[in-house]
Design a protein around this motif. Structure first.
Motif, PDB file in Angstrom:
ATOM      1  N   GLU A 193       0.851  -1.196   0.000  1.00 53.81           N
ATOM      2  CA  GLU A 193       0.000   0.000   0.000  1.00 53.81           C
ATOM      3  C   GLU A 193       0.883   1.240   0.000  1.00 53.81           C
ATOM      4  O   GLU A 193       2.021   1.205   0.461  1.00 53.81           O
ATOM      5  CB  GLU A 193      -0.913   0.030   1.236  1.00 53.81           C
ATOM      6  CG  GLU A 193      -1.956  -1.077   1.301  1.00 53.81           C
ATOM      7  CD  GLU A 193      -3.056  -0.963   0.265  1.00 53.81           C
ATOM      8  OE1 GLU A 193      -3.233   0.138  -0.308  1.00 53.81           O
ATOM      9  OE2 GLU A 193      -3.750  -1.976   0.017  1.00 53.81           O
ATOM     10  N   THR A 251       0.864  -0.934   8.043  1.00 58.56           N
ATOM     11  CA  THR A 251      -0.589  -0.980   7.852  1.00 58.56           C
ATOM     12  C   THR A 251      -1.317  -0.029   8.809  1.00 58.56           C
ATOM     13  O   THR A 251      -2.436   0.395   8.527  1.00 58.56           O
ATOM     14  CB  THR A 251      -1.114  -2.414   8.055  1.00 58.56           C
ATOM     15  OG1 THR A 251      -0.568  -2.940   9.272  1.00 58.56           O
ATOM     16  CG2 THR A 251      -0.701  -3.314   6.892  1.00 58.56           C
ATOM     17  N   ARG A 311      -7.390 -10.057   4.515  1.00 62.21           N
ATOM     18  CA  ARG A 311      -6.082 -10.555   4.080  1.00 62.21           C
ATOM     19  C   ARG A 311      -5.115 -10.649   5.260  1.00 62.21           C
ATOM     20  O   ARG A 311      -4.339 -11.601   5.371  1.00 62.21           O
ATOM     21  CB  ARG A 311      -5.511  -9.652   2.989  1.00 62.21           C
ATOM     22  CG  ARG A 311      -6.257  -9.845   1.656  1.00 62.21           C
ATOM     23  CD  ARG A 311      -6.045  -8.701   0.701  1.00 62.21           C
ATOM     24  NE  ARG A 311      -4.681  -8.666   0.197  1.00 62.21           N
ATOM     25  CZ  ARG A 311      -4.153  -7.595  -0.399  1.00 62.21           C
ATOM     26  NH1 ARG A 311      -4.863  -6.499  -0.575  1.00 62.21           N
ATOM     27  NH2 ARG A 311      -2.914  -7.626  -0.832  1.00 62.21           N
ATOM     28  N   LEU A 326     -10.479   3.330   5.833  1.00 58.65           N
ATOM     29  CA  LEU A 326     -11.066   2.559   4.735  1.00 58.65           C
ATOM     30  C   LEU A 326     -10.100   1.494   4.239  1.00 58.65           C
ATOM     31  O   LEU A 326     -10.467   0.322   4.088  1.00 58.65           O
ATOM     32  CB  LEU A 326     -11.464   3.492   3.579  1.00 58.65           C
ATOM     33  CG  LEU A 326     -11.962   2.783   2.311  1.00 58.65           C
ATOM     34  CD1 LEU A 326     -13.243   2.009   2.585  1.00 58.65           C
ATOM     35  CD2 LEU A 326     -12.190   3.783   1.185  1.00 58.65           C
ATOM     36  N   LYS A 327      -8.837   1.880   3.986  1.00 59.71           N
ATOM     37  CA  LYS A 327      -7.833   0.920   3.511  1.00 59.71           C
ATOM     38  C   LYS A 327      -7.663  -0.220   4.517  1.00 59.71           C
ATOM     39  O   LYS A 327      -7.558  -1.395   4.139  1.00 59.71           O
ATOM     40  CB  LYS A 327      -6.479   1.612   3.305  1.00 59.71           C
ATOM     41  CG  LYS A 327      -6.348   2.314   1.958  1.00 59.71           C
ATOM     42  CD  LYS A 327      -5.793   1.352   0.932  1.00 59.71           C
ATOM     43  CE  LYS A 327      -5.966   1.786  -0.495  1.00 59.71           C
ATOM     44  NZ  LYS A 327      -5.243   2.950  -0.921  1.00 59.71           N
ATOM     45  N   LYS A 328      -7.644   0.133   5.810  1.00 60.08           N
ATOM     46  CA  LYS A 328      -7.488  -0.894   6.859  1.00 60.08           C
ATOM     47  C   LYS A 328      -8.635  -1.891   6.787  1.00 60.08           C
ATOM     48  O   LYS A 328      -8.425  -3.094   6.924  1.00 60.08           O
ATOM     49  CB  LYS A 328      -7.435  -0.241   8.243  1.00 60.08           C
ATOM     50  CG  LYS A 328      -6.139   0.461   8.546  1.00 60.08           C
ATOM     51  CD  LYS A 328      -6.204   1.075   9.930  1.00 60.08           C
ATOM     52  CE  LYS A 328      -5.038   2.000  10.168  1.00 60.08           C
ATOM     53  NZ  LYS A 328      -5.226   2.856  11.332  1.00 60.08           N
ATOM     54  N   ARG A 329      -9.855  -1.375   6.588  1.00 58.99           N
ATOM     55  CA  ARG A 329     -11.024  -2.263   6.491  1.00 58.99           C
ATOM     56  C   ARG A 329     -10.918  -3.169   5.268  1.00 58.99           C
ATOM     57  O   ARG A 329     -11.256  -4.345   5.318  1.00 58.99           O
ATOM     58  CB  ARG A 329     -12.320  -1.445   6.432  1.00 58.99           C
ATOM     59  CG  ARG A 329     -12.860  -1.118   7.816  1.00 58.99           C
ATOM     60  CD  ARG A 329     -14.365  -0.981   7.833  1.00 58.99           C
ATOM     61  NE  ARG A 329     -14.872   0.022   6.910  1.00 58.99           N
ATOM     62  CZ  ARG A 329     -15.061   1.308   7.201  1.00 58.99           C
ATOM     63  NH1 ARG A 329     -14.770   1.758   8.400  1.00 58.99           N
ATOM     64  NH2 ARG A 329     -15.539   2.133   6.311  1.00 58.99           N
ATOM     65  N   LEU A 330     -10.439  -2.601   4.163  1.00 57.81           N
ATOM     66  CA  LEU A 330     -10.345  -3.368   2.915  1.00 57.81           C
ATOM     67  C   LEU A 330      -9.331  -4.517   3.004  1.00 57.81           C
ATOM     68  O   LEU A 330      -9.493  -5.540   2.346  1.00 57.81           O
ATOM     69  CB  LEU A 330      -9.967  -2.446   1.744  1.00 57.81           C
ATOM     70  CG  LEU A 330     -11.046  -1.454   1.306  1.00 57.81           C
ATOM     71  CD1 LEU A 330     -10.482  -0.476   0.272  1.00 57.81           C
ATOM     72  CD2 LEU A 330     -12.263  -2.176   0.736  1.00 57.81           C
ATOM     73  N   ILE A 331      -8.279  -4.352   3.803  1.00 64.03           N
ATOM     74  CA  ILE A 331      -7.254  -5.408   3.870  1.00 64.03           C
ATOM     75  C   ILE A 331      -7.393  -6.298   5.109  1.00 64.03           C
ATOM     76  O   ILE A 331      -6.623  -7.236   5.278  1.00 64.03           O
ATOM     77  CB  ILE A 331      -5.815  -4.823   3.801  1.00 64.03           C
ATOM     78  CG1 ILE A 331      -5.536  -3.918   5.000  1.00 64.03           C
ATOM     79  CG2 ILE A 331      -5.567  -4.116   2.480  1.00 64.03           C
ATOM     80  CD1 ILE A 331      -4.074  -3.490   5.123  1.00 64.03           C
ATOM     81  N   LYS A 332      -8.388  -6.030   5.951  1.00 67.18           N
ATOM     82  CA  LYS A 332      -8.535  -6.777   7.216  1.00 67.18           C
ATOM     83  C   LYS A 332      -8.572  -8.289   6.993  1.00 67.18           C
ATOM     84  O   LYS A 332      -7.886  -9.051   7.674  1.00 67.18           O
ATOM     85  CB  LYS A 332      -9.776  -6.316   7.970  1.00 67.18           C
ATOM     86  CG  LYS A 332      -9.850  -6.918   9.358  1.00 67.18           C
ATOM     87  CD  LYS A 332     -11.096  -6.508  10.105  1.00 67.18           C
ATOM     88  CE  LYS A 332     -11.139  -7.074  11.506  1.00 67.18           C
ATOM     89  NZ  LYS A 332     -10.715  -8.440  11.672  1.00 67.18           N
TER      90      LYS A 332
END
Length: 196
Positions: free
Chosen positions: A113, A158, A172, A164-170
């Motif tokens: 990221e 991270t 993974r 938002l990014k944190k939620r999207l990769i949670k």
């Protein structure tokens, strides 16, 4: 000796690491093992917490970045052969404009990221012979050092991402901690179910 790299989710990655003294057991061997582990995983930096040791030590070799054709010849030269160990490091200044760069981490495989960091740092540290140093770095070298320095302060890249990014990769990240990922280097997964 190649050591297993600790995966996302292991508590050691969230600890603020402790200073060490020249009497630290098998220090020279530890440094050799860290470099070997980093090269085996095609990394440019590795911090002791990533091999399960909560101590203020990290190694960097920025040479792979020297082949980046987007860099000036001067920047490529600076990166070529930039290999150092940092003991008990303390960043004393972060200056300049923040800039984004796509970061990854050996403890968080397959997640990359854009992370914003300041372009210039001043750092005090002891080298591998425990000699005190104060140095200033810019650009990619500064970034690699900042990323590894965060590890000894218990911070992962991270955590610097938007909500938002944190939620999207949670999902993974959860899979990484459970070992549900293919990696071509040795890793230790904190939440991996034992095979019966």
């Amino acid at each position: 000796m190649i050591l297993p790299i600790v995966a996302y989710g292991d508590p050691v990655l969230k600890k603020v690491a402790q200073d060490i003294t020249p009497e630290y057991p098998n220090f020279v061997e530890l440094l050799e093992n860290m470099y070997e582990t980093m090269y085996n995983a095609f990394g440019v930096g590795l911090a002791a917490p990533q091999i399960g040791l909560p101590i203020r030590l990290f190694v960097v070799d920025a040479t792979p970045f020297s082949e980046d054709e987007d860099l000036t010849e001067e920047e490529q030269k600076e990166l070529q052969g930039f290999k150092k160990a940092f003991v008990n490091a303390k960043i004393t200044a972060e200056e300049g404009d923040e800039w984004a760069f796509n970061e990854g981490c050996l403890s968080i495989p397959d997640v990359r990221e854009d992370v914003f960091r300041k372009s210039k740092i001043t750092i005090e540290y002891l080298d591998e012979n425990f000699e005190p140093k104060v140095e200033t770095y810019n650009g990619l070298i500064a970034r690699v050092i900042q990323h590894e320095y965060d590890h000894i302060d218990g911070i992962l890249f991270t955590e610097k991402l938007s909500t938002l990014k944190k939620r999207l990769i949670k999902g993974r990240l959860d899979n990484i901690s459970k070992g549900k990922i293919k990696v071509d280097y040795k890793m230790r997964f904190p939440n991996q179910k034992k095979k019966r």
